[in-house]
Design an enzyme around this catalytic site. Structure first.
Site, PDB file in Angstrom:
ATOM      1  N   TRP A  44       0.848  -1.184  -0.249  1.00 50.48           N
ATOM      2  CA  TRP A  44      -0.288   0.240   0.528  1.00 50.48           C
ATOM      3  C   TRP A  44       0.701   1.205   0.609  1.00 50.48           C
ATOM      4  O   TRP A  44       0.511   1.781  -0.809  1.00 50.48           O
ATOM      5  CB  TRP A  44      -0.309  -0.039   1.515  1.00 50.48           C
ATOM      6  CG  TRP A  44      -1.960   1.426   1.141  1.00 50.48           C
ATOM      7  CD1 TRP A  44      -3.335   1.455   0.551  1.00 50.48           C
ATOM      8  CD2 TRP A  44      -1.783   2.644   1.554  1.00 50.48           C
ATOM      9  NE1 TRP A  44      -3.856   2.619   1.324  1.00 50.48           N
ATOM     10  CE2 TRP A  44      -2.543   3.452   1.357  1.00 50.48           C
ATOM     11  CE3 TRP A  44      -0.633   3.287   2.940  1.00 50.48           C
ATOM     12  CZ2 TRP A  44      -2.704   4.962   2.037  1.00 50.48           C
ATOM     13  CZ3 TRP A  44      -0.340   4.495   2.608  1.00 50.48           C
ATOM     14  CH2 TRP A  44      -1.868   4.938   2.587  1.00 50.48           C
ATOM     15  N   TYR A  93       1.073   4.251  -2.912  1.00 47.13           N
ATOM     16  CA  TYR A  93       0.899   6.090  -2.976  1.00 47.13           C
ATOM     17  C   TYR A  93       2.738   6.170  -2.821  1.00 47.13           C
ATOM     18  O   TYR A  93       1.743   7.485  -3.457  1.00 47.13           O
ATOM     19  CB  TYR A  93       1.087   5.586  -1.066  1.00 47.13           C
ATOM     20  CG  TYR A  93       0.447   7.227  -0.971  1.00 47.13           C
ATOM     21  CD1 TYR A  93      -1.118   7.258  -1.106  1.00 47.13           C
ATOM     22  CD2 TYR A  93       0.618   8.257  -0.186  1.00 47.13           C
ATOM     23  CE1 TYR A  93      -1.542   8.760  -0.936  1.00 47.13           C
ATOM     24  CE2 TYR A  93       0.046   9.261  -0.076  1.00 47.13           C
ATOM     25  CZ  TYR A  93      -0.777   9.935  -0.267  1.00 47.13           C
ATOM     26  OH  TYR A  93      -1.017  10.770   0.062  1.00 47.13           O
ATOM     27  N   ASP A 134      -6.607  -0.431  -0.553  1.00 49.77           N
ATOM     28  CA  ASP A 134      -7.141   0.716   0.547  1.00 49.77           C
ATOM     29  C   ASP A 134      -8.521   0.921   0.407  1.00 49.77           C
ATOM     30  O   ASP A 134      -9.294   0.405  -0.246  1.00 49.77           O
ATOM     31  CB  ASP A 134      -6.986   2.065  -0.762  1.00 49.77           C
ATOM     32  CG  ASP A 134      -6.858   3.469   0.388  1.00 49.77           C
ATOM     33  OD1 ASP A 134      -6.671   3.825   0.525  1.00 49.77           O
ATOM     34  OD2 ASP A 134      -7.970   4.297   0.281  1.00 49.77           O
TER      35      ASP A 134
END
Length: 293
Positions: free
Chosen positions: A225, A229, A245
């Site tokens: 994650w 990002y 997410d």
């Protein structure tokens, strides 16, 4: 003072990108004001300065303070990435309009941009601080990080008081103690700082999204994650997608519940090569829905 115009392809949803940045503004480093401007501290060639960006006609208007004329083009280039001035809204809309959930979102926000990063290392720290906590909690931690390890401006302006810490400022810092947070998260920030110092090309463009994710997940404490990002905001990879997410899954929730990560990944094949823009639309919709409850 130097002024630079940042042209873009219309439409441009200034209100949305300003709201995104305002909600995530790091105390001491970034501010937004009622005049619809965004301002932040910067460090360029070892000198500290300020930039202010606001809408102006068919482009954005950037005002640079404390920046040498020779450095102004590079600063403007970094601001263009931060404000996604090179996006092609028509191509993005054409790609995403085939999805029944995304189509009305694209129609409602035709000029939605993908916020980038002024400083990739700063964004990497933000992503780590945001692991398992709310946006508000993450920004609170970022403000404490700046207050503890950032460099104070010689002449603060309003709420702009510090420059964000550089990797050398954090590589041996006891971040967890200073921020009263899990030691693993503090260790991850130190590991990111060490990686940035060891490899000047850590945040350089990647050959592929997969290469970028592998590059960052090789750093202890950075999972998929966080890597995705960073790929979205710091590397500006338009097809990055943080599949697990919660906000994305919540935005796609139906009467039968939220989709699984695997279902989202399969559905997102139709969003290529603009999965990150799809995510931005879904995040915007989710934030609006949560705010309206």
């Amino acid at each position: 003072m130097i002024e630079r115009r940042l042209p873009y392809r219309p439409p441009y949803d200034w209100a949305a990108i300003r709201a995104f940045l305002a909600k995530r503004a790091i105390p001491g480093v970034e501010t937004t004001d009622p005049a619809a401007a965004y301002a932040r501290t910067i460090s360029v060639a070892g000198r500290h300065g300020l930039v202010t960006v606001e809408p102006g006609g068919d482009g954005l208007r950037a005002t640079l303070h404390g920046v040498q004329a020779d450095d102004a083009p590079a600063v403007a280039g970094r601001l263009r990435r931060l404000f996604d001035c090179d996006a092609n809204p028509a191509a993005i809309a054409d790609c995403l309009a085939g999805d029944p959930v995304l189509a009305p979102l694209v129609t409602a926000r035709p000029g939605l941009r993908l916020p980038g990063a002024w400083d990739p290392f700063e964004t990497g720290c933000r992503a780590i601080l945001g692991q398992q906590v709310s946006v508000a909690a993450a920004i609170g931690l970022a403000g404490k990080l700046v207050a503890a390890f950032g460099t104070p401006l010689a002449a603060p302006v309003g709420g702009l008081t510090h420059v964000f810490p550089a990797p050398a400022d954090l590589v041996e810092a006891d971040v967890a103690l200073a921020l009263n947070m899990p030691r693993a998260r503090g260790a991850a920030i130190r590991a990111l700082a060490a990686a940035a110092l060891a490899d000047p090309d850590l945040f350089a463009p990647a050959e592929s999204l997969e290469d970028a994710v592998l590059r960052f997940t090789a750093i202890r404490g950075i999972g998929p994650w966080t890597a995705q990002y960073i790929a979205i905001r710091a590397l500006k990879l338009p097809d990055a997608l943080p599949v697990g997410d919660v906000g994305l899954l919540r935005a796609l929730e139906t009467g039968t519940g939220r989709p699984s990560s695997a279902t989202l990944l399969a559905r997102a094949e139709a969003w290529r090569p603009y999965r990150a823009y799809a995510a931005q639309h879904l995040w915007a919709a989710d934030e609006a829905a949560v705010k309206g409850r």
